[in-house]
Write a protein that holds these residues in place. Structure first.
Motif, PDB file in Angstrom:
ATOM      1  N   SER A  52       0.817  -1.217   0.000  1.00  0.00           N
ATOM      2  CA  SER A  52       0.000   0.000   0.000  1.00  0.00           C
ATOM      3  C   SER A  52       0.851   1.266   0.000  1.00  0.00           C
ATOM      4  N   ALA A  53       2.125   1.147   0.365  1.00  0.00           N
ATOM      5  CA  ALA A  53       3.011   2.317   0.419  1.00  0.00           C
ATOM      6  C   ALA A  53       4.042   2.313  -0.700  1.00  0.00           C
ATOM      7  N   ALA A  54       3.867   1.448  -1.706  1.00  0.00           N
ATOM      8  CA  ALA A  54       4.913   1.253  -2.727  1.00  0.00           C
ATOM      9  C   ALA A  54       4.695   2.065  -3.993  1.00  0.00           C
ATOM     10  N   LYS A  55       3.603   2.794  -4.100  1.00  0.00           N
ATOM     11  CA  LYS A  55       3.334   3.519  -5.335  1.00  0.00           C
ATOM     12  C   LYS A  55       4.438   4.546  -5.615  1.00  0.00           C
ATOM     13  N   GLY A  56       4.932   4.533  -6.870  1.00  0.00           N
ATOM     14  CA  GLY A  56       5.970   5.470  -7.277  1.00  0.00           C
ATOM     15  C   GLY A  56       7.380   5.011  -6.986  1.00  0.00           C
ATOM     16  N   ALA A  57       7.530   3.920  -6.226  1.00  0.00           N
ATOM     17  CA  ALA A  57       8.870   3.401  -5.914  1.00  0.00           C
ATOM     18  C   ALA A  57       9.351   2.502  -7.050  1.00  0.00           C
ATOM     19  N   LEU A  58      10.652   2.200  -7.069  1.00  0.00           N
ATOM     20  CA  LEU A  58      11.238   1.326  -8.082  1.00  0.00           C
ATOM     21  C   LEU A  58      11.303  -0.098  -7.558  1.00  0.00           C
ATOM     22  N   LEU A  59      10.743  -1.021  -8.302  1.00  0.00           N
ATOM     23  CA  LEU A  59      10.751  -2.418  -7.902  1.00  0.00           C
ATOM     24  C   LEU A  59      12.181  -2.959  -7.905  1.00  0.00           C
ATOM     25  N   ALA A  60      12.612  -3.546  -6.801  1.00  0.00           N
ATOM     26  CA  ALA A  60      14.004  -3.975  -6.679  1.00  0.00           C
ATOM     27  C   ALA A  60      14.284  -5.301  -7.368  1.00  0.00           C
ATOM     28  N   HIS A  61      13.285  -6.172  -7.412  1.00  0.00           N
ATOM     29  CA  HIS A  61      13.492  -7.499  -8.005  1.00  0.00           C
ATOM     30  C   HIS A  61      12.295  -7.848  -8.880  1.00  0.00           C
ATOM     31  N   SER A  62      12.551  -8.450 -10.024  1.00  0.00           N
ATOM     32  CA  SER A  62      11.479  -8.799 -10.948  1.00  0.00           C
ATOM     33  C   SER A  62      10.472  -9.732 -10.288  1.00  0.00           C
ATOM     34  N   ARG A  63       9.229  -9.560 -10.672  1.00  0.00           N
ATOM     35  CA  ARG A  63       8.152 -10.444 -10.213  1.00  0.00           C
ATOM     36  C   ARG A  63       7.449 -10.989 -11.448  1.00  0.00           C
ATOM     37  N   LYS A  64       7.166 -12.292 -11.425  1.00  0.00           N
ATOM     38  CA  LYS A  64       6.587 -12.934 -12.600  1.00  0.00           C
ATOM     39  C   LYS A  64       5.348 -13.721 -12.213  1.00  0.00           C
ATOM     40  N   ALA A  65       4.434 -13.770 -13.162  1.00  0.00           N
ATOM     41  CA  ALA A  65       3.235 -14.588 -13.031  1.00  0.00           C
ATOM     42  C   ALA A  65       2.824 -14.991 -14.438  1.00  0.00           C
ATOM     43  N   PRO A  66       1.986 -16.002 -14.580  1.00  0.00           N
ATOM     44  CA  PRO A  66       1.575 -16.412 -15.929  1.00  0.00           C
ATOM     45  C   PRO A  66       1.017 -15.246 -16.741  1.00  0.00           C
ATOM     46  N   GLY A  67       1.668 -14.969 -17.876  1.00  0.00           N
ATOM     47  CA  GLY A  67       1.177 -13.939 -18.771  1.00  0.00           C
ATOM     48  C   GLY A  67       1.738 -12.560 -18.564  1.00  0.00           C
ATOM     49  N   TRP A  68       2.509 -12.334 -17.500  1.00  0.00           N
ATOM     50  CA  TRP A  68       3.078 -10.995 -17.313  1.00  0.00           C
ATOM     51  C   TRP A  68       4.353 -11.055 -16.484  1.00  0.00           C
ATOM     52  N   THR A  69       5.129 -10.016 -16.625  1.00  0.00           N
ATOM     53  CA  THR A  69       6.360  -9.845 -15.855  1.00  0.00           C
ATOM     54  C   THR A  69       6.493  -8.388 -15.459  1.00  0.00           C
ATOM     55  N   LEU A  70       6.804  -8.151 -14.195  1.00  0.00           N
ATOM     56  CA  LEU A  70       7.178  -6.813 -13.747  1.00  0.00           C
ATOM     57  C   LEU A  70       8.685  -6.804 -13.615  1.00  0.00           C
ATOM     58  N   ALA A  71       9.349  -6.032 -14.473  1.00  0.00           N
ATOM     59  CA  ALA A  71      10.804  -6.055 -14.512  1.00  0.00           C
ATOM     60  C   ALA A  71      11.399  -5.278 -13.351  1.00  0.00           C
ATOM     61  N   LYS A  72      12.581  -5.667 -12.972  1.00  0.00           N
ATOM     62  CA  LYS A  72      13.366  -4.910 -12.007  1.00  0.00           C
ATOM     63  C   LYS A  72      13.485  -3.464 -12.478  1.00  0.00           C
ATOM     64  N   GLY A  73      13.290  -2.528 -11.573  1.00  0.00           N
ATOM     65  CA  GLY A  73      13.395  -1.123 -11.920  1.00  0.00           C
ATOM     66  C   GLY A  73      12.097  -0.486 -12.354  1.00  0.00           C
ATOM     67  N   THR A  74      11.017  -1.289 -12.456  1.00  0.00           N
ATOM     68  CA  THR A  74       9.718  -0.722 -12.830  1.00  0.00           C
ATOM     69  C   THR A  74       9.268   0.284 -11.775  1.00  0.00           C
ATOM     70  N   ARG A  75       8.841   1.451 -12.231  1.00  0.00           N
ATOM     71  CA  ARG A  75       8.255   2.418 -11.298  1.00  0.00           C
ATOM     72  C   ARG A  75       6.805   2.002 -11.078  1.00  0.00           C
ATOM     73  N   LEU A  76       6.493   1.583  -9.891  1.00  0.00           N
ATOM     74  CA  LEU A  76       5.219   0.944  -9.605  1.00  0.00           C
ATOM     75  C   LEU A  76       4.053   1.930  -9.677  1.00  0.00           C
ATOM     76  N   GLY A  77       3.080   1.597 -10.512  1.00  0.00           N
ATOM     77  CA  GLY A  77       1.864   2.382 -10.632  1.00  0.00           C
ATOM     78  C   GLY A  77       0.675   1.595 -10.124  1.00  0.00           C
ATOM     79  N   ASP A  78      -0.507   2.175 -10.271  1.00  0.00           N
ATOM     80  CA  ASP A  78      -1.721   1.543  -9.746  1.00  0.00           C
ATOM     81  C   ASP A  78      -1.957   0.175 -10.375  1.00  0.00           C
ATOM     82  N   GLU A  79      -1.766   0.059 -11.688  1.00  0.00           N
ATOM     83  CA  GLU A  79      -1.997  -1.218 -12.352  1.00  0.00           C
ATOM     84  C   GLU A  79      -1.016  -2.283 -11.865  1.00  0.00           C
ATOM     85  N   ASP A  80       0.241  -1.895 -11.686  1.00  0.00           N
ATOM     86  CA  ASP A  80       1.240  -2.844 -11.186  1.00  0.00           C
ATOM     87  C   ASP A  80       0.882  -3.315  -9.782  1.00  0.00           C
TER      88      ASP A  80
END
Length: 546
Positions: A9-37
């Motif tokens: 809940s406090a991560a909006k606008g921060a940079l994701l430190a480690h990639s996260r994966k799930a079937p059909g999508w990937t959030l890459a390391k360094g992604t600036r986290l938005g509402d959809e993420d």
């Protein structure tokens, strides 16, 4: 910079430190986290993520890498776009890499988060070959560190490529009664080949007896030639003393011996001198062979316009053992054909231009005149300007007219006799027409007039299969666009695609290897989303810039 775990809940606008994966999508390391993420992560039951937040005075990794690389940009170099904290520098032509090792040591000692790696000093490089890479390890560095790096690199270039010049060499060979003419002919041929490989020429080929008086007369005659920049003397016997035939003949005609010998093997018995303002080289016997030897190292520097003195020769000892050893797995000449890890990837391009233009009401959109030439010609010219290793264009619908629109361009035109079967059939034919030794292929559409070479170069700069960036696709405003760069290992999968869905199944099957390259910062970035599929789109294009 603040780094560590925080509640989702406090991560909006921060940079994701480690990639996260799930079937059909990937959030890459360094992604600036938005509402959809955050919604995607919440849907997986994630309550906490590790992030980085920049503090005032911090410089984002991409900007930091770009600034340091720009400060390193010396003559003969080009700079790639910064990506994931990395910025690469490339050779702008054939030449030798020069660098100030002392400043590089100081640069790498400034901060553990700032690293710069280069090829060795005086490495021979080719156009577009990577010569140095700047990598920022954390997500940001303090402005003070970047300013220190820029100050350290100010002034004389710390890194540059000395480009080869069209030098002209006179070869003099001495002979004894027992010297075979075939050996002299071979030496001339090998020397001419060496010069040609450096973009230079052997302009004089003289031969004379191996005695001081005859050689002195030959040196005198050659020194009067206007079409000569360097003089090389290949003696019938090795130079073992300053009183030997070649140095003695040079001294007799008013020349100067600067140095005899060098710590490079093979190549120890080389002479460096001067006559009438030209460098004179007394060649070691190994110079008759095409295998690399000390003569190559000296010739490279001279053809790059670099001064060579005795101190330079004696500094070549470290790394100067060039002889084959039992530890080698293959002969030296064969080993020289193995690609260098720093060599640029061989990227080909495939332009799909066979479609039926069904949504255009019978008009072939690819032949629309825009800014003085057909739409398809704009697409192909953009691809060619990016400098790919090879380009194939698949044509089909109104193929004769499309072929005529591309006349004179260095592309392979491939006919798809049944374009109604969809993009899959064009992919199969186009990929088969490209060379088998490519590292990757950019698949482009023929109806995207706004694309620029800079957009394609940004995709190529991001391409790094060993780092998990084997499929590179552009985005604008968070939306994926075209063209897409695929590593060669995916081409067999692409050859199996049928129908009209393009290569989307390959992208979907490899989310962990897919890299989204944001184009938002580029003025033309939105063009990755724009094609001409309808009469309305064509009308808008022509009214905006036709």
């Amino acid at each position: 910079m603040r780094f560590g775990p925080v509640a989702l809940s406090a991560a909006k606008g921060a940079l994701l430190a480690h990639s996260r994966k799930a079937p059909g999508w990937t959030l890459a390391k360094g992604t600036r986290l938005g509402d959809e993420d955050l919604a995607l992560l919440a849907g997986l039951g994630v309550e906490e993520v590790v992030v980085a937040r920049l503090d005032p005075g911090d410089v984002h990794e991409d900007e930091a890498a770009a600034r340091v690389a720009a400060a390193l940009l010396g003559p003969g170099l080009t700079l790639g776009d910064a990506f994931t904290g990395r910025a690469n520098l490339f050779a702008g032509g054939d030449g030798l890499l020069r660098l100030d090792t002392t400043r590089f040591d100081r640069l790498n000692a400034l901060c553990e988060g700032l690293t710069v790696a280069t090829l060795p000093p005086f490495a021979k490089v080719a156009p577009r070959q990577m010569v140095a890479t700047v990598k920022i390890i954390p997500f940001a560095l303090p402005e003070t560190v970047i300013a220190q790096a820029e100050a350290l690199l100010a002034g004389a270039p710390a890194l540059e490529v000395a480009l080869f010049r069209p030098m002209r060499l006179a070869l003099i060979q001495t002979h004894l009664p027992e010297t075979a003419g075939k050996m002299l002919d071979k030496t001339a041929s090998v020397t001419a080949g060496r010069m040609a490989a450096l973009g230079a020429r052997m302009t004089v080929d003289r031969r004379c007896p191996h005695d001081t008086q005859a050689l002195a007369a030959c040196l005198s005659a050659v020194s009067a030639e206007k079409d000569v920049d360097l003089i090389a003397v290949a003696g019938a016997s090795a130079i073992v003393d300053r009183g030997d035939v070649i140095p003695a003949a040079l001294a007799r005609v008013g020349g100067r011996v600067d140095h005899l010998g060098m710590p490079v093997d093979p190549g120890n018995l080389i002479l460096l001198g001067e006559l009438a303002g030209r460098v004179v080289l007394g060649l070691p016997g190994c110079a008759r062979s095409p295998a690399i030897n000390g003569f190559d190292w000296v010739l490279d520097r001279l053809c790059a316009g670099l001064a060579v003195g005795g101190a330079d020769l004696m500094a070549m000892g470290v790394g100067g053992l060039l002889k084959d050893t039992t530890a080698r797995t293959q002969p030296r000449m064969a080993a020289a054909t193995v690609p260098s890890p720093a060599a640029p990837p061989r990227i080909g391009a495939l332009v799909l231009a066979a479609g039926l233009s069904r949504r255009m009401g019978g008009v072939n959109k690819l032949l629309l005149d825009w800014r003085g030439k057909p739409l398809v010609a704009h697409a192909v010219d953009t691809v060619l300007a990016a400098g790919p290793a090879a380009v194939a264009v698949v044509i089909g619908h109104q193929g004769k007219a499309v072929r005529a629109a591309l006349e004179g361009r260095a592309v392979a035109l491939v006919e798809n006799p049944d374009p109604g079967r969809g993009l899959g059939s064009s992919l199969k034919r186009g990929l088969a027409a490209l060379p088998a030794d490519l590292d990757g292929v950019i698949v482009c559409l023929g109806d995207m007039p706004g694309l620029t070479p800079r957009l394609l170069s940004r995709l190529i700069a991001a391409f790094a299969p060993v780092e998990g960036r084997a499929i590179c696709l552009p985005t604008f405003g968070g939306r994926r666009g075209n063209p897409v760069l695929f590593a060669a290992r995916f081409l067999p999968e692409m050859m199996e695609i049928t129908g009209d869905i393009g290569a989307r199944p390959v992208i979907a099957a490899h989310p962990d290897q897919t890299c989204e390259v944001a184009m938002d910062a580029l003025a033309e970035g939105a063009s990755v989303l724009m094609d001409v599929d309808t009469p309305e789109a064509a009308k808008a294009l022509l009214s905006a810039g036709g």
